[in-house]
Design an enzyme around this catalytic site. Structure first.
Site, short mmCIF file in Angstrom:
data_model
loop_
_atom_site.label_atom_id
_atom_site.label_comp_id
_atom_site.label_asym_id
_atom_site.label_seq_id
_atom_site.Cartn_x
_atom_site.Cartn_y
_atom_site.Cartn_z
N GLU A 10 0.35 -1.45 -0.02
CA GLU A 10 0.18 -0.34 -0.25
C GLU A 10 1.47 1.05 0.28
O GLU A 10 0.62 1.73 1.15
CB GLU A 10 -1.36 0.17 0.88
CG GLU A 10 -2.26 -0.79 1.11
CD GLU A 10 -3.28 -0.91 2.39
OE1 GLU A 10 -2.34 -0.43 2.90
OE2 GLU A 10 -3.97 -1.12 1.62
N TRP A 49 -10.13 -0.66 11.81
CA TRP A 49 -9.16 0.60 12.17
C TRP A 49 -10.52 2.14 11.29
O TRP A 49 -10.42 3.01 11.50
CB TRP A 49 -8.11 1.00 10.57
CG TRP A 49 -8.64 0.12 9.96
CD1 TRP A 49 -8.17 -1.21 9.05
CD2 TRP A 49 -8.92 0.18 8.67
NE1 TRP A 49 -8.30 -1.04 8.23
CE2 TRP A 49 -8.85 -0.57 7.52
CE3 TRP A 49 -9.51 2.15 8.38
CZ2 TRP A 49 -9.38 -0.68 6.49
CZ3 TRP A 49 -10.08 1.87 6.94
CH2 TRP A 49 -10.67 1.00 5.73
N GLU A 89 -6.98 -7.56 -1.31
CA GLU A 89 -7.17 -7.87 0.19
C GLU A 89 -8.40 -7.09 0.36
O GLU A 89 -8.88 -6.93 0.44
CB GLU A 89 -6.35 -7.54 1.11
CG GLU A 89 -5.08 -7.07 1.44
CD GLU A 89 -4.34 -6.11 2.45
OE1 GLU A 89 -4.87 -5.31 3.05
OE2 GLU A 89 -2.63 -5.89 2.38
C1 GLA Z 1 -4.09 -2.92 4.68
C2 GLA Z 1 -2.67 -3.25 5.12
C3 GLA Z 1 -2.72 -4.64 5.37
C4 GLA Z 1 -3.69 -4.71 6.76
C5 GLA Z 1 -5.30 -4.33 6.61
C6 GLA Z 1 -6.34 -4.05 7.38
O1 GLA Z 1 -5.13 -2.85 3.67
O2 GLA Z 1 -2.19 -3.61 3.33
O3 GLA Z 1 -1.76 -5.31 6.24
O4 GLA Z 1 -3.14 -3.58 7.49
O5 GLA Z 1 -4.60 -2.76 5.84
O6 GLA Z 1 -7.59 -3.75 7.20
#
Ligand code: GLA
Ligand code: ZN
Length: 668
Positions: free
Chosen positions: A148, A312, A304
């Site tokens: 990311e 979060w 993901e």
């Molecule tokens: C992001 C990150 C992951 C994790 C997720 C949690 O997408 O790439 O490492 O922290 O968020 O939602």
């Protein structure tokens, strides 16, 4: 290039965070869930390089051996998304300096300074080392560079790099001064070294904006390019040892910071992380998928999603029974060839311990979430021969442009509510509701493939844009333009001579003034049909220059002036929507547009359902999903078809409850 076995199903897996006894248990449970892949090594830099002069791959070797023996497809990350503590301690320059000018200390992740020579050296070396060691392993099916990418740095290394970037782009300081209009406030620059990054100690106004939008926009471009260089450096280091394995990095949908169209050109595959909140409209999720597919106009990876909840967001509600499954099929419907989770086993500590995972803290397969994951896994296994490589097709293109995103949101006035994604989504939503397929396209796409182009809030019209749109319309295309369009060029300086600048001829109107309405204020538009719609946000005060008025303002001193227009241009037509219409009003305008452009729903009927089509070699795949609260029946064209998921033959009596999904394969 290597290909995946069927639909990749798995996700982030961090056995390094667990004792070895757990690993065997993981292997057993993954098989039960029909998981066929794992993404490893995402945050293991400190583990595999415990000191500046030493790598230690012993544990990663074991993990990769175990996964290879069990025949998993491995997505191997380069681990450079979080810095090791030793590096920050010895080389403070690898840490970022924030907008307020504070140099950060060790901690957090996704925060290396992109222009730190130390970070550049060690990240590239690590990527190369990993490729040398594991690139030949046939189970390694994809490289996952860093994690990311995002954020900004305002340190001195970045400032120096910014000056170099500007020299390359503008050649002379005169050109920079002109681009940023520095004569305003007498901020004329006489030496390259006088250039300061846009930050709170310099041109900053509030958070993120500056007095010189041209400077801010150039910084965004520079920062996106700089991180892209980081990606390319790791990619190229991998390619030295591994020519076969596709390389990606996980993107974030409509994330503002990076020009993903530019990034996608450097990536073999697009992958992204989908984390809608409890109240994100499904149309917005669909739009993000279409954008991610649009980056390369090709199927993508879902790198993901959470199987159940996030940690979060403000309110991390559970996905309701069936929701994760429906969300996954929506993802596949819009072009994904993989479904991956964050993560496979839920963390025991730190800030993600409340983040959902395939295996919960209880540690057994006896959970609702595990059962749902296993059910989906079994289904995807059967779709593995059918779906991968099938393509989405559309007659409608909606332009998404990061320069415009930045420019619209950096400009000062006329309204702070002019945020980019929201306005793109309002237009997208119409097509979503009607099940009309859309491609999200860059401004320099091949417009010839489309019968309708929608370009909401095309505030910045760069060189070549107007000409490309003119050619499209001249040849018979239908174009939709809106308020806040054609106003500035590439550096946020106004196209003089009347709004919408270079689009004026095309739209056949001149917008003399732009009124801004506060949230509690509104006007109305009376259409030629007699219908009246509420409108607000901004109102263009327009004069016709060849266009016809389709509707006029009903109130205020500009009562009677056109608010929505249509102009014939060459063989095509241009609609101009000069104000933000209420949803139903916009839908009725877009009904006319769609009829003119002859764009149609994927199938007729199907109101309240989401229906998406992917064309496979053996015919079209129709994904039919119910994301609404109401129960719905299937459109007639599907009666007597066999659902690929259950084998059930459907009929006029078949009812779709919320989150129900059917997939039909038809030669229609
Ligand atoms: C992001 C990150 C992951 C994790 C997720 C949690 O997408 O790439 O490492 O922290 O968020 O939602
Ligand atoms: Zn920096």
């Amino acid at each position: 290039m290597k290909a995946f076995n069927g639909i990749l199903y798995g996700g982030d897996y961090n056995p390094n965070q667990w004792p070895r006894e757990i690993w065997a248990e993981d292997m057993r449970m993954f098989k039960k869930a029909h998981i066929n892949s794992a993404t490893v090594n995402v945050f293991s830099w400190a583990k595999i390089q415990p000191a500046e002069d030493r790598y230690d791959f012993s544990e990663l070797d074991d993990i990769i051996d175990m996964l290879s023996k069990e025949n998993y497809d491995i997505v191997l990350a380069t681990a450079t998304g979080a810095l090791p503590a030793w590096m920050a301690a010895k080389y403070p320059e690898v840490e970022r300096t924030d907008y307020e000018g504070r140099r950060h200390k060790f901690g957090q992740r996704h925060n290396a300074c992109p222009n730190s020579p130390v970070f550049q050296k060690y990240s590239k070396a690590l990527a190369g080392e990993l490729a040398k060691r594991y690139g030949g392993n046939p189970h390694v099916k994809c490289w996952h560079v860093s994690n990311e990418y995002g954020g900004e740095c305002y340190c001195e290394n970045c400032e120096k790099a910014f000056r170099e970037w500007l020299k390359k782009k503008y050649k002379t300081l005169d050109a920079v001064n002109q681009a940023w209009n520095t004569e305003f406030w007498g901020h004329t620059l006489y030496d390259w070294d006088e250039i300061v990054l846009p930050n709170a100690l310099g041109e900053g106004i509030g958070y993120d904006k500056t007095a010189f939008a041209g400077l801010s926009i150039d910084y965004r471009r520079f920062n996106s390019d700089g991180m892209l260089e980081n990606f390319k450096a790791e990619r190229d280091a991998i390619r030295e040892y591994d020519k076969e394995t596709p390389i990606t990095t996980n993107l974030m949908g409509t994330y503002k910071g990076l020009d993903y169209f530019k990034w996608a050109k450097e990536m073999d595959l697009v992958s992204w992380d989908n984390y809608p909140s409890y109240n994100t409209p499904w149309s917005q999720v669909a739009m993000c998928h279409d954008l991610m597919r649009g980056l390369k106009d090709a199927p993508f990876m879902l790198m993901e999603q959470t199987p159940s909840q996030q940690n979060w967001q403000a309110y991390n509600s559970l996905k309701r029974p069936g929701q994760m499954r429906a969300q996954s099929y929506q993802t596949v419907a819009h072009g994904a060839d993989t479904i991956q989770f964050f993560q496979l086993r839920r963390s025991a500590g730190a800030c993600e311990k409340f983040h959902g995972a395939v295996i919960a803290h209880v540690g057994t397969e006896n959970t609702r979430v595990f059962r749902e994951v296993a059910q989906l896994g079994a289904e995807l296994e059967t779709l593995g021969n059918v779906v991968p490589g099938s393509v989405n097709e559309a007659q409608v293109g909606i332009i998404f442009d990061w320069d415009n995103y930045w420019a619209l949101e950096y400009t000062s006035g006329p309204s702070i509510d002019l945020t980019y994604v929201k306005h793109i989504h309002e237009y997208y939503r119409y097509f979503y509701d009607k099940n009309i397929a859309v491609n999200m396209i860059p401004w320099d796409a091949d417009f010839g493939k489309y019968s309708l182009i929608v370009a909401p809030v095309l505030y910045m019209v760069k060189e070549g844009m107007a000409q490309a749109l003119e050619a499209f319309v001249e040849n018979g295309g239908t174009l939709v333009l809106t308020y806040m369009s054609g106003i500035v060029g590439q550096s946020d300086n106004v196209h003089l001579g009347g709004y919408p600048g270079p689009l004026r001829k095309l739209a056949g109107i001149w917008a003399e003034e732009i009124d801004a309405l506060a949230p509690e204020q509104f006007n109305e538009v009376e259409m030629a049909s007699g219908e009246t719609w509420c409108c607000g946000l901004v109102c263009d005060l327009m004069h016709l220059e060849g266009a016809e008025s389709l509707g006029a303002y009903k109130a205020d001193f500009y009562r009677g002036m056109p608010a929505v227009t249509k102009n014939r241009f060459g063989k095509g037509q241009v609609y101009y929507v000069g104000t933000r219409l209420e949803e139903q009003g916009l839908a009725s305008v877009l009904d006319m547009v769609a009829a003119d452009a002859k764009v149609e729903s994927v199938v007729s009927g199907g109101e309240g359902l989401e229906i998406v089509c992917r064309r496979a070699k053996e015919g079209k795949l129709f994904f039919v999903m119910n994301f609404g609260d109401k129960e719905r029946k299937l459109p007639e064209c599907f009666y007597q078809q066999k659902d690929l998921l259950t084998g059930e033959t459907v009929s006029e009596d078949t009812v779709l409850k919320k989150y129900d999904v059917y997939i039909f394969q038809m030669n229609a």
